[in-house]
Design an enzyme around this catalytic site. Sequence first.
Site, PDB file in Angstrom:
ATOM      1  N   ASP A  83      74.530  49.392  44.533  1.00 19.91           N
ATOM      2  CA  ASP A  83      74.459  48.474  43.418  1.00 19.91           C
ATOM      3  C   ASP A  83      73.389  48.929  42.430  1.00 19.91           C
ATOM      4  OD1 ASP A  83      75.028  46.203  42.033  1.00 19.91           O
ATOM      5  OD2 ASP A  83      73.480  45.038  43.038  1.00 19.91           O
ATOM      6  N   THR A  85      76.999  45.603  36.506  1.00 20.19           N
ATOM      7  CA  THR A  85      75.599  45.875  36.157  1.00 20.19           C
ATOM      8  C   THR A  85      75.399  47.337  35.766  1.00 20.19           C
ATOM      9  OG1 THR A  85      75.146  46.217  38.486  1.00 20.19           O
ATOM     10  CG2 THR A  85      74.650  44.061  37.607  1.00 20.19           C
ATOM     11  N   THR A  86      75.964  48.247  36.557  1.00 23.09           N
ATOM     12  CA  THR A  86      75.791  49.664  36.246  1.00 23.09           C
ATOM     13  C   THR A  86      76.450  49.954  34.896  1.00 23.09           C
ATOM     14  OG1 THR A  86      75.980  50.067  38.602  1.00 23.09           O
ATOM     15  CG2 THR A  86      76.104  51.987  37.190  1.00 23.09           C
ATOM     16  N   ASP A 129      78.200  38.628  45.780  1.00 22.99           N
ATOM     17  CA  ASP A 129      78.761  39.024  44.475  1.00 22.99           C
ATOM     18  C   ASP A 129      80.268  38.769  44.435  1.00 22.99           C
ATOM     19  OD1 ASP A 129      76.360  39.774  43.481  1.00 22.99           O
ATOM     20  OD2 ASP A 129      76.613  41.918  43.824  1.00 22.99           O
TER      21      ASP A 129
HETATM   22  P1  ADP Z   1      79.405  48.049  38.130  1.00 18.97           P
HETATM   23  O1  ADP Z   1      78.024  47.802  38.643  1.00 18.97           O
HETATM   24  O2  ADP Z   1      79.403  48.381  36.676  1.00 18.97           O
HETATM   25  O3  ADP Z   1      80.382  46.991  38.507  1.00 18.97           O
HETATM   26  P2  ADP Z   1      80.833  49.687  40.029  1.00 18.97           P
HETATM   27  O4  ADP Z   1      80.230  50.776  40.848  1.00 18.97           O
HETATM   28  O5  ADP Z   1      81.244  48.437  40.716  1.00 18.97           O
HETATM   29  O6  ADP Z   1      79.844  49.405  38.840  1.00 18.97           O
HETATM   30  O7  ADP Z   1      82.088  50.322  39.302  1.00 18.97           O
HETATM   31  C1  ADP Z   1      82.890  49.553  38.463  1.00 18.97           C
HETATM   32  C2  ADP Z   1      83.881  50.424  37.736  1.00 18.97           C
HETATM   33  O8  ADP Z   1      84.740  51.064  38.660  1.00 18.97           O
HETATM   34  C3  ADP Z   1      84.760  49.562  36.875  1.00 18.97           C
HETATM   35  O9  ADP Z   1      84.933  50.183  35.622  1.00 18.97           O
HETATM   36  C4  ADP Z   1      86.071  49.494  37.638  1.00 18.97           C
HETATM   37  O10 ADP Z   1      87.157  49.279  36.790  1.00 18.97           O
HETATM   38  C5  ADP Z   1      86.091  50.850  38.273  1.00 18.97           C
HETATM   39  N1  ADP Z   1      86.949  50.917  39.466  1.00 18.97           N
HETATM   40  C6  ADP Z   1      86.877  50.187  40.580  1.00 18.97           C
HETATM   41  N2  ADP Z   1      87.824  50.563  41.484  1.00 18.97           N
HETATM   42  C7  ADP Z   1      88.518  51.578  40.910  1.00 18.97           C
HETATM   43  C8  ADP Z   1      89.605  52.425  41.303  1.00 18.97           C
HETATM   44  N3  ADP Z   1      90.158  52.303  42.500  1.00 18.97           N
HETATM   45  N4  ADP Z   1      90.037  53.355  40.443  1.00 18.97           N
HETATM   46  C9  ADP Z   1      89.449  53.487  39.246  1.00 18.97           C
HETATM   47  N5  ADP Z   1      88.421  52.755  38.812  1.00 18.97           N
HETATM   48  C10 ADP Z   1      87.951  51.810  39.617  1.00 18.97           C
END
Ligand code: ADP
Length: 555
Positions: free
Chosen positions: A75, A108-109, A402
């Site tokens: 996270d 958040t990221t 979350d």
């Molecule tokens: P954040 O803290 O921004 O939520 P994450 O590490 O949870 O960061 O990553 C979120 C990003 O990953 C989002 O843009 C989401 O759409 C993308 N994402 C999640 N699962 C997949 C997947 N299976 N394929 C492509 N993108 C994905």
Amino acid sequence: MALILNDNWGHLFEMSGGDEAQLLNDTSRIKGKEALNRNIEAAEALSGAIRSTLGPKGLDKMLVSENGSVRITNDGVTVLKNAKIEHPIAKMLIDIATNQENTVHDGTTSSILLASELLQNAWELYVKGIHPSIIANGYSLAYQKSTEFLESLKIDSEISDLLEQVTKTSLSGKGDKSIQETLSRLSCEAARGVAKTGKNGKIKANSNDIKIITQKGGGATDSYLIEGLVLAKQACSPDMKRTHKKGKIMIIDGGIEMKKPTLTSKIMFSEPSMISAFKDKEQEIIAKQIEDILKLKPDILVCRDGIDDSAIRLLQINGVCAYRRVERDDLELLSRTCNASIIASPANAKKKDLGSFETSDEENWSGVKHWILKGTKQSGMTLVIRGSTDILLQEIETSFSDALGVACQILEDGAVLPGGGATQMALSRKLKKWAEEFEGRESLAILAYADALEIIPRTLSINGGYDPIDQILALNAAQASAKPKIANLLGININNGTICNMYDLGIIESVQNHQQCLAGSTAAAISILRIDDVLWAKNDPTFPEGIGEEDLEND
Ligand code: ADP
Ligand code: MG
């Protein structure tokens, strides 16, 4: 705008009556281009630290604190909160990520990456001679238009069917697939369990109605939900009746004990008999409180503070089971679960303040007594998180809360957008088209904003091990050539690097997540852009890392 980096500055200013020249002798200062450059570098350093955690193929970070405790997390905001970051710009960005976490529990990221990219792109315009206020203006216009575009990109579908997919997307990168599936299933079940339809027909789902407790042992996939509340508590006395069916509960925001004086005081007794009289008086006060409680006939009494031994005896003799030192949050949960009022003291209590419960019992879990209580309206739920180590338990607890927040928000106000970079690419394309309508220099800032949005699909590709340039070009071309109905749903399938329909793949996110991400990162970028003067108090003991004193002295 000047960024003033020490509280003393304001104080000094007041004292001097505004004699700026003299005041500046006490401070170090970076101005104009240099100030903006340094601030943008700080933002870039911060986003660089968390970039590799984005998306399903994002990697984890191990955080080791000064006392040697370890935490492993995927996270972004947890990484930043735990790092000792001194730079004020970095702190501003951490603030937007924290706000993102508190309001939408995800993204958040992404918000930090976007803010940093907006600043990078702004810098490129700045060195070409575009004034920061024009860039800020263009960014503000682009943001407003983006919120309109987001509305048009919403997926039109029955929300409750999509709940599992949204929570699963929010859990991407957190643990393995089986953990994600378990946590997603449990968070949706819990959210549906506490959801209530109000009089206006609107659904209310409060994630605070769900208690999360950890139980060491087993694996994360052994985690389970229990109807009712489970608190790691046992009755004040083992002799109290602890198994109840259909009863009344009384909740006191205080204790049944003599309060210690807040000031250090001495009581002088001139005769021995006065000691016993004093003690008798204390007992009398406690007995009166017990009398007030017993009048209302509760089966269970819960207090936030302590319960005196003599009171415990009296309660036990009269068949009341008592729990003491229950935390305020748990009192509130109990109050909602049993529909009871939290009362200040027994003297003011009324019959209607008591709540009702269906069953109450205690169980021994791995040597720790747990109190299990079920409310009458089936409200209140507890998620028991299992895990083999404390580090794992902590990470699963964060991920679950979350996912639960996301599930409750979707149930309350459900609207979703495609993930995998689809929404950012669609927004970027729409903004680029819209920028053509502008004649002024703002259009350049709108284009820079549109380009910055591509940082999300680009970083997802990099973390997935693909070539970001090829992927962005392919995604853009795919959205441009697809039928309008599905064009905006096309994103990057990180598992195989192909461009796919994200809705079909079940990679979807809440609209609030995207809205908040745009709002937070745009606001941060604009406020950083408007700083042209940074003043550091020279004797600031928390001199931030990243800007060397010698640099400032050369200025
Ligand atoms: P954040 O803290 O921004 O939520 P994450 O590490 O949870 O960061 O990553 C979120 C990003 O990953 C989002 O843009 C989401 O759409 C993308 N994402 C999640 N699962 C997949 C997947 N299976 N394929 C492509 N993108 C994905
Ligand atoms: Mg996420």
